[in-house]
Design an enzyme around this catalytic site. Structure first.
Site, PDB file in Angstrom:
ATOM      1  N   ASN A  57      34.029  26.775 -29.309  1.00 17.19           N
ATOM      2  CA  ASN A  57      33.868  26.308 -27.936  1.00 17.19           C
ATOM      3  C   ASN A  57      35.205  25.745 -27.499  1.00 17.19           C
ATOM      4  O   ASN A  57      35.740  24.828 -28.132  1.00 17.19           O
ATOM      5  CB  ASN A  57      32.804  25.203 -27.832  1.00 17.19           C
ATOM      6  CG  ASN A  57      31.399  25.757 -27.952  1.00 17.19           C
ATOM      7  OD1 ASN A  57      31.201  26.964 -28.063  1.00 17.19           O
ATOM      8  ND2 ASN A  57      30.416  24.867 -27.934  1.00 17.19           N
ATOM      9  N   ASP A  92      13.723  16.582 -18.221  1.00 15.49           N
ATOM     10  CA  ASP A  92      12.272  16.824 -18.239  1.00 15.49           C
ATOM     11  C   ASP A  92      11.914  18.180 -17.621  1.00 15.49           C
ATOM     12  O   ASP A  92      11.043  18.891 -18.132  1.00 15.49           O
ATOM     13  CB  ASP A  92      11.520  15.735 -17.447  1.00 15.49           C
ATOM     14  CG  ASP A  92      11.476  14.406 -18.187  1.00 15.49           C
ATOM     15  OD1 ASP A  92      12.047  14.322 -19.298  1.00 15.49           O
ATOM     16  OD2 ASP A  92      10.882  13.446 -17.647  1.00 15.49           O
ATOM     17  N   ARG A 138      23.972  33.717 -25.043  1.00 15.76           N
ATOM     18  CA  ARG A 138      23.849  32.682 -26.069  1.00 15.76           C
ATOM     19  C   ARG A 138      22.963  31.561 -25.535  1.00 15.76           C
ATOM     20  O   ARG A 138      23.224  31.012 -24.464  1.00 15.76           O
ATOM     21  CB  ARG A 138      25.230  32.122 -26.428  1.00 15.76           C
ATOM     22  CG  ARG A 138      25.162  30.918 -27.341  1.00 15.76           C
ATOM     23  CD  ARG A 138      26.541  30.431 -27.786  1.00 15.76           C
ATOM     24  NE  ARG A 138      26.402  29.276 -28.648  1.00 15.76           N
ATOM     25  CZ  ARG A 138      26.821  28.047 -28.356  1.00 15.76           C
ATOM     26  NH1 ARG A 138      27.465  27.789 -27.228  1.00 15.76           N
ATOM     27  NH2 ARG A 138      26.618  27.058 -29.204  1.00 15.76           N
ATOM     28  N   HIS A 173      21.441  22.597 -30.767  1.00 21.67           N
ATOM     29  CA  HIS A 173      22.365  22.157 -29.718  1.00 21.67           C
ATOM     30  C   HIS A 173      21.891  20.768 -29.263  1.00 21.67           C
ATOM     31  O   HIS A 173      21.469  20.585 -28.131  1.00 21.67           O
ATOM     32  CB  HIS A 173      22.409  23.173 -28.580  1.00 21.67           C
ATOM     33  CG  HIS A 173      23.609  23.066 -27.683  1.00 21.67           C
ATOM     34  ND1 HIS A 173      24.430  24.140 -27.384  1.00 21.67           N
ATOM     35  CD2 HIS A 173      24.127  22.009 -27.011  1.00 21.67           C
ATOM     36  CE1 HIS A 173      25.392  23.745 -26.557  1.00 21.67           C
ATOM     37  NE2 HIS A 173      25.230  22.455 -26.305  1.00 21.67           N
ATOM     38  N   GLU A 184      31.725  29.228 -26.009  1.00 25.05           N
ATOM     39  CA  GLU A 184      31.676  28.526 -24.723  1.00 25.05           C
ATOM     40  C   GLU A 184      33.082  28.420 -24.161  1.00 25.05           C
ATOM     41  O   GLU A 184      34.043  28.226 -24.920  1.00 25.05           O
ATOM     42  CB  GLU A 184      31.160  27.080 -24.844  1.00 25.05           C
ATOM     43  CG  GLU A 184      29.683  26.946 -25.042  1.00 25.05           C
ATOM     44  CD  GLU A 184      29.231  25.484 -25.109  1.00 25.05           C
ATOM     45  OE1 GLU A 184      29.892  24.606 -24.492  1.00 25.05           O
ATOM     46  OE2 GLU A 184      28.241  25.233 -25.799  1.00 25.05           O
ATOM     47  N   ASN A 212      25.814  23.687 -32.910  1.00 26.55           N
ATOM     48  CA  ASN A 212      26.779  23.606 -31.826  1.00 26.55           C
ATOM     49  C   ASN A 212      27.558  22.302 -31.934  1.00 26.55           C
ATOM     50  O   ASN A 212      26.969  21.220 -31.866  1.00 26.55           O
ATOM     51  CB  ASN A 212      26.086  23.639 -30.461  1.00 26.55           C
ATOM     52  CG  ASN A 212      27.094  23.558 -29.322  1.00 26.55           C
ATOM     53  OD1 ASN A 212      27.843  24.508 -29.096  1.00 26.55           O
ATOM     54  ND2 ASN A 212      27.153  22.423 -28.633  1.00 26.55           N
TER      55      ASN A 212
HETATM   56  C1  GBH Z   1      30.205  21.555 -24.454  1.00 23.40           C
HETATM   57  O1  GBH Z   1      30.898  20.488 -25.014  1.00 23.40           O
HETATM   58  C2  GBH Z   1      28.753  21.494 -24.799  1.00 23.40           C
HETATM   59  O2  GBH Z   1      28.466  22.327 -25.904  1.00 23.40           O
HETATM   60  C3  GBH Z   1      27.853  21.837 -23.647  1.00 23.40           C
HETATM   61  O3  GBH Z   1      26.533  21.496 -23.962  1.00 23.40           O
HETATM   62  C4  GBH Z   1      28.354  21.136 -22.418  1.00 23.40           C
HETATM   63  O4  GBH Z   1      27.486  21.252 -21.328  1.00 23.40           O
HETATM   64  C5  GBH Z   1      29.692  21.716 -22.077  1.00 23.40           C
HETATM   65  O5  GBH Z   1      30.568  21.585 -23.133  1.00 23.40           O
HETATM   66  C6  GBH Z   1      30.353  21.074 -20.873  1.00 23.40           C
HETATM   67  O6  GBH Z   1      30.625  19.722 -21.118  1.00 23.40           O
HETATM   68  O7  GBH Z   1      33.551  12.018 -21.814  1.00 23.40           O
HETATM   69  O8  GBH Z   1      35.870  11.726 -22.402  1.00 23.40           O
HETATM   70  O9  GBH Z   1      34.146  11.198 -24.031  1.00 23.40           O
HETATM   71  C7  GBH Z   1      32.275  20.495 -24.705  1.00 23.40           C
HETATM   72  C8  GBH Z   1      33.039  19.466 -25.458  1.00 23.40           C
HETATM   73  C9  GBH Z   1      33.466  17.216 -25.841  1.00 23.40           C
HETATM   74  C10 GBH Z   1      33.171  17.922 -23.619  1.00 23.40           C
HETATM   75  C11 GBH Z   1      33.240  15.814 -25.445  1.00 23.40           C
HETATM   76  C12 GBH Z   1      32.932  16.508 -23.189  1.00 23.40           C
HETATM   77  C13 GBH Z   1      33.370  14.238 -23.672  1.00 23.40           C
HETATM   78  C14 GBH Z   1      34.686  13.614 -23.494  1.00 23.40           C
HETATM   79  N1  GBH Z   1      32.770  18.122 -24.974  1.00 23.40           N
HETATM   80  N2  GBH Z   1      33.621  15.604 -24.075  1.00 23.40           N
HETATM   81  S1  GBH Z   1      34.561  12.025 -22.899  1.00 23.40           S
END
Ligand code: GBH
Length: 491
Positions: free
Chosen positions: A316, A59, A84, A129, A386, A173
């Site tokens: 990423n 929020d 970005r 995103h 990223e 994204n």
């Molecule tokens: C990115 O995702 C995102 O684009 C960004 O918004 C985010 O803040 C950043 O990374 C850091 O997380 O919990 O074991 O199911 C990165 C890829 C893939 C990372 C899914 C977290 C969850 C795994 N993401 N993963 S799990």
């Protein structure tokens, strides 16, 4: 990798874009400011707060809606070439559809972009995103094929409003996180848990939405505006646990499931979903009594629309796993994407562990991932959009693990450049601490700490901010650099 190259070659080119990345819902706040419409993260966190670890929401977040000038000041402190960030679809189109454009929303982004340009910082803008307008979710979101037209309409609005100044566009994204986590699982909004077909139908429609937005830009805006448009996919390195053919094939399946579902239709010669996945899912669907395969096919026309529809490959990248055909399997819900491919994953205990359970420092993982993609897809242009490291709040200024991670990552980037990967830029995740989705504010990725308790959402540089600043300035990685002060300055 090349360890032996002389020091003068271990340099980042002057035109290499160093930046940081953020996303609208994670930083902006202003969730109902002016006429902004509700999105799926507003809805989920408000109606279902228990799904967020600390029961928090976005929020207010870092209140960039009111603090954008401070954000740009931090970009100047770091000496960034690029930044970005993402646009909140429902801030611009409150109902998701393009009949009503919010003037306040457009003004906010105009101000933000103009403030960056004043200081020569190149904006790199993501259209989506993860914060889908709730109205479009009520209509099925990415399960409704109309999403492709709705997304194209939205894209045309933003190209028209901002394309005179924005020359780097990213449509989506991380499609895997949208489709698998949001539709095929319960780890991102809209927590649909349609494990059998959700991921695959979302995947097809998201690819087509991307392709339509790409062609809209290429045909109607690029000729006058002259920018580039691509997509960002999460590509962690998935190598085989052992040298056996079984493990090598398991790793290939894992790569196809993690990112091939979205990369193959766009970047491969043949187009369409990865063949092995389509075959497995078709066979299992029949065995499971489905009248059609749970994974859809692309018509010839759809296949052609998507093929080649990206000017660059946005990556990423965070970590790596070792993949096994027989060991370390998880009890996936059947049927689902990961039950379909049915492989196991492992990470060695000696790899440094971040605060996020899924994140470890894996040696050479950027080099392994990018050289693989480079060879597979005939040397596309890449941006790392990223890359970053999480900590708990306790570490505050001294974030030595993050520094170690960034130095390792940037060395891996230099190895890529040395070996001819056409990598044009690197965006660190993240400029500052932000709302880390299901983890709320418990995991921190920022080069700047944000005090979310404070009125101003005060931002304070961590040690890693000074280290990154020095890399950007000097274009080399000095393994011994230590900042002399904790007080930031603008060069
Ligand atoms: C990115 O995702 C995102 O684009 C960004 O918004 C985010 O803040 C950043 O990374 C850091 O997380 O919990 O074991 O199911 C990165 C890829 C893939 C990372 C899914 C977290 C969850 C795994 N993401 N993963 S799990």
């Amino acid at each position: 990798t090349c360890q032996a190259s002389s020091r003068h070659e271990r340099r980042f080119p002057d035109d290499f874009l160093f930046g940081t990345a953020t996303a609208s819902y994670q930083i902006e706040g202003g969730w109902n400011a002016d006429d902004k419409g509700e999105n799926i993260w507003d809805r989920m966190t408000h109606t279902n707060p228990d799904v967020i670890k600390d029961r928090s929401n976005g929020d207010v977040a870092a209140d960039t809606y009111n603090n954008y000038k401070r954000d740009v000041e931090m970009m100047r402190e770091l000496g960034l070439d690029a930044y970005r960030f993402s646009l909140s679809w429902s801030r611009i189109l409150p109902n998701g559809l393009s009949n009503k454009v919010s003037e306040a929303g457009v003004n906010f982004y105009n101000n933000y972009i103009d403030e960056m340009l004043k200081y020569n910082i190149t904006p790199m803008v993501t259209l989506y995103h993860w914060d889908l307008p709730q109205k479009l979710q009520d209509l099925g979101g990415f399960i409704n094929p109309n999403i492709a037209d709705w997304f194209e309409d939205y894209a045309r609005v933003v190209y028209e409003k901002f394309g005179d100044r924005v020359k780097h566009w990213i449509t989506f994204n991380e499609p895997r996180e949208v489709c698998y986590q949001g539709y095929g699982d319960v780890t991102k909004a809209p927590i649909l848990n349609a494990t059998d077909v959700g991921t695959y139908h979302c995947a097809k429609h998201l690819v087509l939405a991307h392709a339509k937005a790409y062609h809209a830009y290429a045909n109607d805006f690029k000729p006058t505006q002259g920018g580039v448009c691509g997509i960002t996919i999460s590509v962690n390195w998935m190598g085989p646990l052992t040298d056996t053919e079984e493990d090598k094939f398991a790793a290939e399946l894992k790569r196809q499931a993690d990112w091939g579902l979205w990369a193959e239709p766009i970047f491969s010669e043949e187009g369409g979903f990865p063949k092995e996945i389509s075959e497995i899912v078709a066979r299992k669907s029949a065995e499971q009594g489905y009248s059609q395969s749970r994974i859809p096919v692309f018509t010839d026309q759809e296949r052609e629309l998507a093929r080649g529809s990206s000017d660059f490959f946005g990556v990423n990248h965070y970590t790596a796993n070792l993949v096994s055909a027989s060991e370390y399997k998880f009890n996936w819900v059947i049927p689902s994407l990961y039950a379909d491919i049915d492989v196991g994953t492992y990470t060695p205990p000696e790899w440094d562990q971040a605060a996020s359970v899924w994140l470890k420092l894996a040696p050479n993982s950027i080099y392994n991932a990018l050289t693989h993609l480079h060879n597979k897809y005939n040397g596309p242009v890449f941006y790392i959009t990223e890359n970053g490291w999480s900590q708990l709040l306790e570490d505050r200024y001294e974030d030595d693990h993050r520094i170690k991670y960034y130095r390792a990552a940037l060395n891996s980037v230099l190895d890529c450049l040395h070996d001819g990967v056409d990598l044009r830029g690197y965006m660190a995740w993240s400029l500052m601490d932000n709302f880390e989705w299901m983890e709320g504010y418990t995991e921190r990725f920022g080069l700047y700490e944000v005090d979310f308790e404070s009125e101003q959402k005060t931002r304070t540089p961590r040690k890693s901010a000074f280290v990154y600043k020095e890399v950007i300035r000097s274009r080399v990685i000095d393994p011994d650099y230590e900042p002399e002060t904790r007080t930031m300055w603008i060069d």
